[in-house]
Scaffold this active site. Sequence first.
Site, PDB file in Angstrom:
ATOM      1  N   ARG A   1      20.760  60.095  65.219  1.00  0.00           N
ATOM      2  CA  ARG A   1      20.187  59.649  63.939  1.00  0.00           C
ATOM      3  C   ARG A   1      20.810  60.457  62.802  1.00  0.00           C
ATOM      4  NH1 ARG A   1      15.465  56.901  62.479  1.00  0.00           N
ATOM      5  NH2 ARG A   1      14.516  57.476  60.503  1.00  0.00           N
TER       6      ARG A   1
ATOM      7  N   GLU B   1      15.723  63.162  51.523  1.00  0.00           N
ATOM      8  CA  GLU B   1      16.359  62.662  52.750  1.00  0.00           C
ATOM      9  C   GLU B   1      16.587  61.164  52.600  1.00  0.00           C
ATOM     10  OE1 GLU B   1      15.786  60.235  56.366  1.00  0.00           O
ATOM     11  OE2 GLU B   1      14.279  60.630  54.828  1.00  0.00           O
TER      12      GLU B   1
ATOM     13  N   CYS C   1      15.072  53.360  52.148  1.00  0.00           N
ATOM     14  CA  CYS C   1      16.511  53.357  52.421  1.00  0.00           C
ATOM     15  C   CYS C   1      17.112  51.968  52.602  1.00  0.00           C
ATOM     16  CB  CYS C   1      16.790  54.186  53.673  1.00  0.00           C
ATOM     17  SG  CYS C   1      16.036  53.491  55.169  1.00  0.00           S
TER      18      CYS C   1
ATOM     19  N   ARG D   1      21.400  61.322  58.963  1.00  0.00           N
ATOM     20  CA  ARG D   1      20.707  61.232  57.686  1.00  0.00           C
ATOM     21  C   ARG D   1      21.338  62.200  56.697  1.00  0.00           C
ATOM     22  NH1 ARG D   1      19.235  57.329  59.647  1.00  0.00           N
ATOM     23  NH2 ARG D   1      17.167  56.380  59.767  1.00  0.00           N
TER      24      ARG D   1
END
Length: 206
Positions: free
Chosen positions: A159, A115, A77, A161
Amino acid sequence: MSIKVGSAFSGIGAWEKAFDRLGMKYELKWFFEKDKYALTAYCAIHDVNENLNKGDITEINVDDLEDIDVFVYSPPCQAFSVAGKRLGVKDPRGTLFYYALPIIESKKPKYALMENVKGLTTKGMKNLFKDMLEELEKLGYNNYWQVLNSKDYGIPQNRERIYVISIRKDIDDGSFTFPAPLPDNGVRLKNLLENEVEEKYYINNE
């Protein structure tokens, strides 16, 4: 009957751990992980042999891969994250998603689950994300995506995502929906921390 699973950019196998916790019966056919430390952790956590690891996805030979029902992948990422330089495909790590496409095209899993960071959906990355979805659609998949926050699902961590659920068009009935947030279970980070930690884990003043 168990589900046949393939995994790429596997890390410590978060997708696989989710399957375990859901009580899903699955058989890991192969995975891709080039970091030696992540590889060691992955094999220990999931009790699998390193022989299942195909190594570097950029050196892939799809003919060496067994057929699967589900493909899980979490491309690096750093090229998309707001914490990084956001170079996209100008960063070699930003191109690795495209190395997953030959796997999907060849193995034609029923489901491909991806993801990544929320930054992939924000300004400067939207066109790249659109291209990713279009490439998956060309391979015969309908895509469903949403940004989810772990704090809404029982985890004491903020978090966010993005999750992309790609379902092969010939089996997709259009009924897929993302899970609604769960009620606050009251768990906080302090509930997970140890009261006493050995001195060796602290950084000294120097």
